[in-house]
Motif scaffolding. Structure first.
Motif, mmCIF file in Angstrom:
data_model
loop_
_atom_site.group_PDB
_atom_site.id
_atom_site.type_symbol
_atom_site.label_atom_id
_atom_site.label_comp_id
_atom_site.label_asym_id
_atom_site.label_seq_id
_atom_site.Cartn_x
_atom_site.Cartn_y
_atom_site.Cartn_z
ATOM 1 N N GLU A 250 0.848 -1.220 0.123
ATOM 2 C CA GLU A 250 -0.096 0.032 -0.107
ATOM 3 C C GLU A 250 0.963 1.222 0.199
ATOM 4 O OE1 GLU A 250 -3.112 2.386 2.773
ATOM 5 O OE2 GLU A 250 -2.669 0.450 3.359
ATOM 6 N N MET A 251 1.899 1.262 0.855
ATOM 7 C CA MET A 251 2.661 2.414 0.830
ATOM 8 C C MET A 251 3.765 2.426 -0.271
ATOM 9 S SD MET A 251 2.105 4.191 3.235
ATOM 10 C CE MET A 251 3.204 5.350 2.833
ATOM 11 N N GLU A 252 4.081 1.260 -0.885
ATOM 12 C CA GLU A 252 4.617 1.501 -2.230
ATOM 13 C C GLU A 252 3.774 2.258 -3.339
ATOM 14 O OE1 GLU A 252 5.986 -2.386 -3.710
ATOM 15 O OE2 GLU A 252 6.939 -2.854 -1.834
ATOM 16 N N ALA A 253 2.582 1.837 -3.284
ATOM 17 C CA ALA A 253 1.685 2.484 -4.452
ATOM 18 C C ALA A 253 1.460 3.877 -4.004
ATOM 19 C CB ALA A 253 0.229 1.793 -4.490
ATOM 20 N N LYS A 254 1.322 4.486 -2.944
ATOM 21 C CA LYS A 254 1.285 5.861 -2.478
ATOM 22 C C LYS A 254 2.546 6.594 -2.886
ATOM 23 C CE LYS A 254 -1.933 5.893 1.355
ATOM 24 N NZ LYS A 254 -2.100 6.127 2.992
ATOM 25 N N ALA A 255 3.765 5.781 -2.374
ATOM 26 C CA ALA A 255 5.141 6.820 -2.888
ATOM 27 C C ALA A 255 5.366 6.850 -4.466
ATOM 28 C CB ALA A 255 6.162 5.936 -2.347
ATOM 29 N N SER B 205 12.624 7.305 -0.543
ATOM 30 C CA SER B 205 13.120 6.649 0.533
ATOM 31 C C SER B 205 12.401 5.398 0.851
ATOM 32 C CB SER B 205 13.361 7.616 2.026
ATOM 33 O OG SER B 205 14.103 6.927 3.088
ATOM 34 N N VAL B 206 10.872 5.615 0.944
ATOM 35 C CA VAL B 206 10.047 4.564 1.415
ATOM 36 C C VAL B 206 10.020 3.631 0.316
ATOM 37 C CG1 VAL B 206 7.749 4.020 1.552
ATOM 38 C CG2 VAL B 206 8.607 5.939 2.717
ATOM 39 N N LEU B 207 10.154 3.974 -0.930
ATOM 40 C CA LEU B 207 10.319 2.870 -2.001
ATOM 41 C C LEU B 207 11.823 2.249 -2.084
ATOM 42 C CD1 LEU B 207 8.670 4.590 -5.243
ATOM 43 C CD2 LEU B 207 7.972 2.656 -4.017
#
Length: 84
Positions: free
Chosen positions: A49-54, A73-75
């Motif tokens: 989910e965070m990959e998609a947002k990032a 950074s998150v990705l």
């Protein structure tokens, strides 16, 4: 399952903390900041989910350079198998 051993750098952790505490920061910036902080000093990986947002933040012109830095950074800490 392949592990990504990257961690949030001190510089990114500082930016994330500042962003998370900023009442004017966007919801996505705060979400990315929270994810980066959660991964600081741990071997946690970014969720799908965070990959998609990032990814959306990086490809959008409406987000600041700081938000895009957090997104990158998150990705970079995402699951290697999901990125393949």
């Amino acid at each position: 399952m392949s592990k990504n051993t990257k961690q949030t750098s001190e510089k990114m952790a500082t930016l994330a903390a500042e962003t998370f505490g900023n009442p004017k920061a966007s919801a996505i910036a705060k979400s990315l900041a929270a994810s980066a902080l959660a991964q600081s000093g741990t071997d946690k990986q970014t969720s799908a989910e965070m990959e998609a947002k990032a990814g959306k933040a990086l490809h959008s012109d409406k987000y600041s350079d700081e938000t895009k830095a957090l997104a990158a950074s998150v990705l970079s800490q995402s699951n290697k198998e999901r990125r393949s």
